[in-house]
Every structure is written in C-alpha cells, then in structure tokens.
Design a protein around this motif. Structure first.
Motif, PDB file in Angstrom:
ATOM      1  N   VAL A   2       0.905  -1.210  -0.047  1.00 52.18           N
ATOM      2  CA  VAL A   2       0.021  -0.094   0.008  1.00 52.18           C
ATOM      3  C   VAL A   2       0.936   1.147   0.102  1.00 52.18           C
ATOM      4  O   VAL A   2       1.494   1.294   0.909  1.00 52.18           O
ATOM      5  CB  VAL A   2      -0.966   0.006   1.318  1.00 52.18           C
ATOM      6  CG1 VAL A   2      -1.660   1.395   1.304  1.00 52.18           C
ATOM      7  CG2 VAL A   2      -1.616  -1.300   1.150  1.00 52.18           C
ATOM      8  N   THR A   7      -2.270   6.249  -8.407  1.00 56.10           N
ATOM      9  CA  THR A   7      -2.156   5.199  -9.253  1.00 56.10           C
ATOM     10  C   THR A   7      -1.732   5.638 -10.700  1.00 56.10           C
ATOM     11  O   THR A   7      -1.142   4.705 -11.332  1.00 56.10           O
ATOM     12  CB  THR A   7      -3.835   4.622  -9.530  1.00 56.10           C
ATOM     13  OG1 THR A   7      -4.084   4.119  -8.249  1.00 56.10           O
ATOM     14  CG2 THR A   7      -3.723   3.371 -10.526  1.00 56.10           C
ATOM     15  N   LYS A  10       1.949   5.492 -10.636  1.00 57.88           N
ATOM     16  CA  LYS A  10       2.563   4.366 -10.657  1.00 57.88           C
ATOM     17  C   LYS A  10       2.608   3.571 -12.061  1.00 57.88           C
ATOM     18  O   LYS A  10       3.498   3.240 -12.496  1.00 57.88           O
ATOM     19  CB  LYS A  10       1.833   3.309  -9.533  1.00 57.88           C
ATOM     20  CG  LYS A  10       2.329   1.889  -9.510  1.00 57.88           C
ATOM     21  CD  LYS A  10       1.449   0.946  -8.688  1.00 57.88           C
ATOM     22  CE  LYS A  10       1.183   1.587  -7.378  1.00 57.88           C
ATOM     23  NZ  LYS A  10       0.275   0.589  -6.558  1.00 57.88           N
ATOM     24  N   GLN A  11       1.301   3.889 -12.486  1.00 53.20           N
ATOM     25  CA  GLN A  11       1.354   3.420 -13.972  1.00 53.20           C
ATOM     26  C   GLN A  11       2.277   4.106 -14.958  1.00 53.20           C
ATOM     27  O   GLN A  11       2.738   3.452 -15.817  1.00 53.20           O
ATOM     28  CB  GLN A  11      -0.263   3.522 -14.671  1.00 53.20           C
ATOM     29  CG  GLN A  11      -1.221   2.616 -13.788  1.00 53.20           C
ATOM     30  CD  GLN A  11      -2.550   2.842 -14.084  1.00 53.20           C
ATOM     31  OE1 GLN A  11      -3.080   4.073 -14.619  1.00 53.20           O
ATOM     32  NE2 GLN A  11      -3.468   1.888 -13.776  1.00 53.20           N
ATOM     33  N   ARG A 196       6.258  -4.651 -10.934  1.00 49.34           N
ATOM     34  CA  ARG A 196       4.418  -4.996 -10.768  1.00 49.34           C
ATOM     35  C   ARG A 196       4.334  -5.848  -9.348  1.00 49.34           C
ATOM     36  O   ARG A 196       3.474  -5.450  -8.673  1.00 49.34           O
ATOM     37  CB  ARG A 196       3.982  -5.368 -11.704  1.00 49.34           C
ATOM     38  CG  ARG A 196       3.891  -4.817 -12.873  1.00 49.34           C
ATOM     39  CD  ARG A 196       3.012  -5.289 -14.174  1.00 49.34           C
ATOM     40  NE  ARG A 196       2.962  -4.419 -15.378  1.00 49.34           N
ATOM     41  CZ  ARG A 196       3.900  -4.150 -16.396  1.00 49.34           C
ATOM     42  NH1 ARG A 196       5.026  -5.142 -16.333  1.00 49.34           N
ATOM     43  NH2 ARG A 196       3.777  -3.392 -17.172  1.00 49.34           N
ATOM     44  N   LEU A 197       5.175  -7.038  -9.112  1.00 45.56           N
ATOM     45  CA  LEU A 197       5.104  -7.816  -8.259  1.00 45.56           C
ATOM     46  C   LEU A 197       5.256  -7.152  -6.787  1.00 45.56           C
ATOM     47  O   LEU A 197       4.223  -7.460  -5.982  1.00 45.56           O
ATOM     48  CB  LEU A 197       5.800  -9.015  -8.185  1.00 45.56           C
ATOM     49  CG  LEU A 197       5.495 -10.009  -9.483  1.00 45.56           C
ATOM     50  CD1 LEU A 197       6.378 -11.112  -9.766  1.00 45.56           C
ATOM     51  CD2 LEU A 197       4.123 -10.682  -9.347  1.00 45.56           C
ATOM     52  N   LEU A 199       5.070  -3.971  -5.934  1.00 48.53           N
ATOM     53  CA  LEU A 199       4.073  -2.839  -5.810  1.00 48.53           C
ATOM     54  C   LEU A 199       2.545  -3.416  -5.447  1.00 48.53           C
ATOM     55  O   LEU A 199       1.848  -2.776  -4.850  1.00 48.53           O
ATOM     56  CB  LEU A 199       3.930  -1.902  -6.861  1.00 48.53           C
ATOM     57  CG  LEU A 199       5.023  -1.035  -7.049  1.00 48.53           C
ATOM     58  CD1 LEU A 199       4.834  -0.209  -8.487  1.00 48.53           C
ATOM     59  CD2 LEU A 199       5.406  -0.147  -6.132  1.00 48.53           C
ATOM     60  N   ASN A 200       2.430  -4.709  -5.667  1.00 46.00           N
ATOM     61  CA  ASN A 200       1.241  -5.449  -5.120  1.00 46.00           C
ATOM     62  C   ASN A 200       1.408  -6.100  -3.948  1.00 46.00           C
ATOM     63  O   ASN A 200       0.340  -7.009  -3.442  1.00 46.00           O
ATOM     64  CB  ASN A 200       0.913  -6.235  -6.303  1.00 46.00           C
ATOM     65  CG  ASN A 200       0.092  -5.354  -7.511  1.00 46.00           C
ATOM     66  OD1 ASN A 200      -0.330  -4.356  -7.265  1.00 46.00           O
ATOM     67  ND2 ASN A 200       0.394  -5.991  -8.785  1.00 46.00           N
ATOM     68  N   GLU A 201       2.406  -6.249  -3.423  1.00 44.18           N
ATOM     69  CA  GLU A 201       2.767  -7.209  -2.129  1.00 44.18           C
ATOM     70  C   GLU A 201       2.106  -6.562  -1.019  1.00 44.18           C
ATOM     71  O   GLU A 201       2.218  -5.398  -0.742  1.00 44.18           O
ATOM     72  CB  GLU A 201       4.186  -7.120  -1.906  1.00 44.18           C
ATOM     73  CG  GLU A 201       4.656  -8.388  -1.027  1.00 44.18           C
ATOM     74  CD  GLU A 201       4.217  -9.747  -1.407  1.00 44.18           C
ATOM     75  OE1 GLU A 201       3.905 -10.527  -0.336  1.00 44.18           O
ATOM     76  OE2 GLU A 201       4.272  -9.921  -2.511  1.00 44.18           O
TER      77      GLU A 201
END
Length: 201
Positions: A2, A7, A10-11, A196-197, A199-201
């Motif tokens: 988080v 967003t 980040k993108q 990507r992985l 930032l989604n952890e």
C-alpha cells in the motif's frame, strides 16, 4: 504494497520502465513532481510537501539535463538532492542541502547518457546524506528514486534483513529497491514484472 501515491503515477512509471526495457527506447526525459498527503505535512509549513523526479535516457550528456530539471523544481522546496548516472558503470552523488550543494560535490560529472535525479522532503529518516536519494540495491544492479510512502516498509525490511540484505539508510525507498531485486531473483522475472509484483505485495 500500500502506497499513498496516485495510481496514475505508478502506472506512468511502469510504462516508462517497460518502454525502456522492451522497445529499445533511445531517448526520453521526464520531470515529475508529486504532492505528499496532508498526513506528512510539516507543522512548520503551510503547504503540502513535494518531491521531484527527473530522468533522462538518450544520446546527450545526462547530467546537465538532470541538474537543469532539478533546478526547475527548486521552488517546491526540499531538503536534499541527488543524481545517479550510468554509462557502463554507475556513478551516484547525493547530499543534504540544495542542488548547488550537489553540484559542488559532483564537480566535473562523468560522461553518461542515462540518469535519474531527485529532490526530497524527508518522510523516513532525517535529512542527511545517507537518506538522500537515489538508493541502490545491495548488488548495485538497481538504482531508484521514489516519491510516496511505503506503509509496510518495516515488515519488508525485516524480511530482507533475514535474507541477508544490509541497509545503509533509514528510508523506505532503500527497502523498496532491494525488495524489487529480491523478487526479481526469487521469481526469476524481468525487471518490469518484478516492479509490478513488488508494488502489489
């Protein structure tokens, strides 16, 4: 993971990484400023804290472009500045203070056609040279500048410490760049996928 960052930011960063890595991008520059949330506002200031990021990839000397970009962001205020330059090997310069202080440290910049720069308001760790950006991973393979707050950085730092990573600052950014490297090594994936992985952890 988080993060109190937008967003779209980040993108945009992920798109830049993907373009540079996958399409053989030969020239690009970006200057980004972000506004920190009210929760990080200093009690001594009547405005939101901001940081700035400048990046260049091309055929021209990167350092003058980075410095010019950082100077254009000076009016937002900051407590430290730094640049990383790459031309077959990494040169990194950073310090507490103004862009002029950074220029004094760098002197004659090494030749490089790729680099990133950053101005910072401290959110994790006091304003000093080690906490200034950029930050490198333990292997030196990855270098990062970052705006925003990694809210679970303490847990990630503990995980990485147990895996043998050593930290040289108090920042969440140093945790993030090492976490991305950790994921890239563990999952055996390309850098853009590791980002990507992470930032989604």
């Amino acid at each position: 993971m988080v993060q109190r960052t937008h967003t779209y930011f980040k993108q945009a960063c992920l798109r830049l990484v993907s373009m540079a890595l996958k399409t053989g991008l030969t020239q690009a520059s970006v200057s980004i400023s972000t506004c920190m949330p009210k929760a990080t506002r200093s009690k001594h200031q009547n405005y939101l804290l901001m940081c700035g990021i400048v990046g260049y990839l091309g055929t021209r000397e990167a350092y003058p472009i980075l410095i010019q970009g950082l100077k254009r962001l000076e009016y937002r205020g900051y407590d430290s500045a730094g640049v990383a330059l790459f031309n077959g090997h990494l040169d990194m310069f950073k310090c507490k203070g103004k862009v002029a202080d950074l220029e004094a440290i760098v002197g004659t910049a090494p030749a490089a056609t790729m680099g990133i720069g950053h101005t910072r308001w401290a959110t994790h760790g006091e304003p000093n040279d080690p906490n200034s950006h950029p930050h490198a991973s333990n292997s030196g393979r990855l270098v990062m500048v970052h705006n925003g707050i990694i809210e679970n950085f303490a847990a990630l730092k503990e995980l990485l410490s147990k895996a043998g990573y050593v930290f040289h600052s108090d920042t969440d950014t140093e945790v993030l760049v090492n976490f991305i490297e950790y994921i890239q090594d563990q999952e055996e994936v390309e850098l853009d996928q590791a980002v990507r992985l992470a930032l989604n952890e």
